[in-house]
Motif scaffolding. Structure first.
Motif, PDB file in Angstrom:
ATOM      1  N   VAL A  85     -28.373   7.698  -6.631  1.00 44.68           N
ATOM      2  CA  VAL A  85     -27.821   6.395  -7.010  1.00 44.68           C
ATOM      3  C   VAL A  85     -27.991   5.397  -5.869  1.00 44.68           C
ATOM      4  N   SER A  86     -27.674   5.829  -4.642  1.00 46.88           N
ATOM      5  CA  SER A  86     -27.735   4.922  -3.493  1.00 46.88           C
ATOM      6  C   SER A  86     -29.157   4.523  -3.140  1.00 46.88           C
ATOM      7  N   ARG A  87     -30.123   5.423  -3.384  1.00 41.48           N
ATOM      8  CA  ARG A  87     -31.488   5.161  -2.918  1.00 41.48           C
ATOM      9  C   ARG A  87     -32.448   4.686  -3.996  1.00 41.48           C
ATOM     10  N   LEU A  88     -32.099   4.906  -5.261  1.00 41.23           N
ATOM     11  CA  LEU A  88     -33.029   4.523  -6.322  1.00 41.23           C
ATOM     12  C   LEU A  88     -32.511   3.401  -7.206  1.00 41.23           C
ATOM     13  N   SER A  93     -25.380   0.793  -0.849  1.00 41.36           N
ATOM     14  CA  SER A  93     -25.144   2.193  -0.516  1.00 41.36           C
ATOM     15  C   SER A  93     -23.796   2.718  -0.980  1.00 41.36           C
ATOM     16  N   VAL A  94     -22.965   1.859  -1.581  1.00 48.95           N
ATOM     17  CA  VAL A  94     -21.634   2.323  -1.972  1.00 48.95           C
ATOM     18  C   VAL A  94     -21.599   2.854  -3.403  1.00 48.95           C
ATOM     19  N   GLY A  95     -22.620   2.552  -4.182  1.00 52.15           N
ATOM     20  CA  GLY A  95     -22.638   3.000  -5.574  1.00 52.15           C
ATOM     21  C   GLY A  95     -22.610   4.507  -5.699  1.00 52.15           C
ATOM     22  N   GLY A  96     -23.294   5.200  -4.792  1.00 51.75           N
ATOM     23  CA  GLY A  96     -23.319   6.650  -4.835  1.00 51.75           C
ATOM     24  C   GLY A  96     -21.952   7.252  -4.617  1.00 51.75           C
ATOM     25  N   GLU A  97     -21.153   6.649  -3.724  1.00 54.81           N
ATOM     26  CA  GLU A  97     -19.817   7.164  -3.454  1.00 54.81           C
ATOM     27  C   GLU A  97     -18.922   7.004  -4.680  1.00 54.81           C
ATOM     28  N   ALA A 271     -32.222   1.146  -0.758  1.00 50.08           N
ATOM     29  CA  ALA A 271     -33.183   2.154  -0.292  1.00 50.08           C
ATOM     30  C   ALA A 271     -33.774   1.829   1.077  1.00 50.08           C
ATOM     31  N   GLY A 272     -33.211   0.840   1.769  1.00 51.28           N
ATOM     32  CA  GLY A 272     -33.748   0.477   3.079  1.00 51.28           C
ATOM     33  C   GLY A 272     -35.186   0.013   3.008  1.00 51.28           C
ATOM     34  N   MET A 308     -37.482  13.805  -6.829  1.00 47.99           N
ATOM     35  CA  MET A 308     -36.231  14.552  -6.925  1.00 47.99           C
ATOM     36  C   MET A 308     -35.116  13.734  -7.569  1.00 47.99           C
ATOM     37  N   GLY A 309     -35.088  12.440  -7.290  1.00 43.03           N
ATOM     38  CA  GLY A 309     -33.976  11.610  -7.732  1.00 43.03           C
ATOM     39  C   GLY A 309     -33.981  11.287  -9.210  1.00 43.03           C
ATOM     40  N   VAL A 310     -35.152  11.051  -9.800  1.00 44.68           N
ATOM     41  CA  VAL A 310     -35.211  10.688 -11.220  1.00 44.68           C
ATOM     42  C   VAL A 310     -34.659  11.800 -12.113  1.00 44.68           C
ATOM     43  N   PRO A 311     -35.086  13.063 -11.944  1.00 47.56           N
ATOM     44  CA  PRO A 311     -34.472  14.129 -12.759  1.00 47.56           C
ATOM     45  C   PRO A 311     -32.971  14.272 -12.517  1.00 47.56           C
ATOM     46  N   ILE A 312     -32.530  14.061 -11.274  1.00 45.03           N
ATOM     47  CA  ILE A 312     -31.104  14.160 -10.975  1.00 45.03           C
ATOM     48  C   ILE A 312     -30.330  13.065 -11.712  1.00 45.03           C
ATOM     49  N   LEU A 313     -30.857  11.850 -11.722  1.00 42.68           N
ATOM     50  CA  LEU A 313     -30.199  10.763 -12.443  1.00 42.68           C
ATOM     51  C   LEU A 313     -30.159  11.046 -13.939  1.00 42.68           C
ATOM     52  N   LEU A 314     -31.225  11.628 -14.481  1.00 41.27           N
ATOM     53  CA  LEU A 314     -31.247  11.984 -15.899  1.00 41.27           C
ATOM     54  C   LEU A 314     -30.206  13.059 -16.200  1.00 41.27           C
TER      55      LEU A 314
END
Length: 332
Positions: A85-88, A93-97, A271-272, A308-314
């Motif tokens: 969430v935070s990087r994609l 950066s607070v959305g992931g928390e 995502a910096g 890695m992030g796209v499948p995790i978000l799904l």
């Protein structure tokens, strides 16, 4: 806020394109081609640093989770969701928390306890990041042996001092969260839905006070977080070796600490984008790394985040959908 995130992300993306164009996209593509499919090994390896970080989080959660609803495997998945969430997503950066707190609550944890674990974990991460940065700075000074570089880096690390100092002050004075909670209630005009979620038998302030009173838990959590950051250096070492630009273990630690520090300082940049690439190029040059290799390394990190992030978000969306469906079935 969303508009600002989109604008900053656009500027960062343009900066990445400009850096690649300035370096030469052919050189960057050539470096990536040398790495080949072997670079995909970095995807499963990323479970190692995330798992170590989740171990530290589990130390904080265990006190309020006797039923084991948030086991290590669950926390590792939630940590991956937080990272994705935070990087994609354009949420700073607070959305992931926030996503992490919600998932803990959905797992059946008390709202205040879940929030306290994330708040304290974020504060500990500031301390761990500072320690890791200090290690990287010490190694950089040792490897470069340049007085000019030493002065510049020491000035940079001095500018980041307020972060760990603030973290220590907050850990020593949890009462500040009670004042923040009361302030939020006044601003929102009473107890909002969020405030209700955080009141599961104890206030957020009380949960944080109880958690930080157990210093051995904080110490163990800090150790695991720092171990996760150090283990992440292997990703840099392995990737550069595959790219045909092998570096020492010390240099890999320096580059990883630089990457994490820059992304923490530029938390408003989704995502910096751009700042990570610029930082790796600057510090890479100090260590004898070419610009094309530094940019290729940054793109590899971003590629791993996407793969890695796209499948995790799904998987997160599937989990949310199942939870909503189960709740509706229970109501009918």
């Amino acid at each position: 806020m969303k508009r600002l995130a989109y604008v900053v992300a656009l500027i960062g993306g343009l900066l990445v394109i400009a850096l690649i164009a300035h370096t030469g996209y052919r050189a960057v593509l050539s470096a990536l081609t040398i790495g080949g499919w072997s670079l995909l090994w970095l995807v499963p390896y990323h479970l190692c640093p995330v798992g170590l970080d989740a171990l530290g989080w589990r130390v904080l959660v265990a006190r309020r989770d006797p039923q084991g609803r948030a086991r290590l495997g669950v926390l590792t998945w939630i940590a991956l969701v937080r990272e994705a969430v935070s990087r994609l997503l354009p949420v700073a950066s607070v959305g992931g928390e926030i996503a992490g707190i919600r998932l803990l609550i959905l797992r059946g944890m008390d709202g205040a306890a879940a929030t306290a674990s994330v708040v304290v974990e974020v504060l500990i991460s500031l301390l761990s990041q500072y320690l890791f940065t200090a290690i990287g700075v010490a190694l950089l000074i040792m490897l470069t042996q340049s007085s000019e570089t030493t002065t510049e880096v020491l000035i940079g690390i001095a500018l980041t001092c307020p972060a760990p100092i603030i973290a220590l002050l907050l850990l020593d004075n949890a009462g500040i969260f009670q004042r923040l909670e009361r302030f939020a209630e006044r601003v929102l005009g009473g107890r909002s839905r969020l405030a209700q979620l955080l009141s599961g038998g104890a206030t957020l302030d009380q949960e944080i006070e109880r958690l930080i009173a157990q210093r051995w838990r904080l110490t163990k959590a800090t150790f695991w977080q720092l171990a996760g950051m150090v283990s992440g250096s292997f990703e840099v070492w392995f990737a550069l070796r595959l790219l045909g630009h092998p570096v020492s273990v010390e240099a890999a630690v320096i580059l990883e600490s630089v990457t994490l520090t820059i992304r923490h300082l530029a938390f408003l940049v989704p995502a910096g984008l751009g700042v990570q690439e610029a930082g790796l190029m600057v510090f890479g040059q100090m260590l004898g790394l070419s610009n094309d290799a530094a940019l290729a390394l940054s793109l590899i990190k971003r590629g791993r985040e996407i793969v890695m992030g796209v499948p995790i978000l799904l998987s997160w969306q599937v989990y949310e959908t199942r939870h909503i469906k189960a709740r509706r079935d229970a109501e009918t």
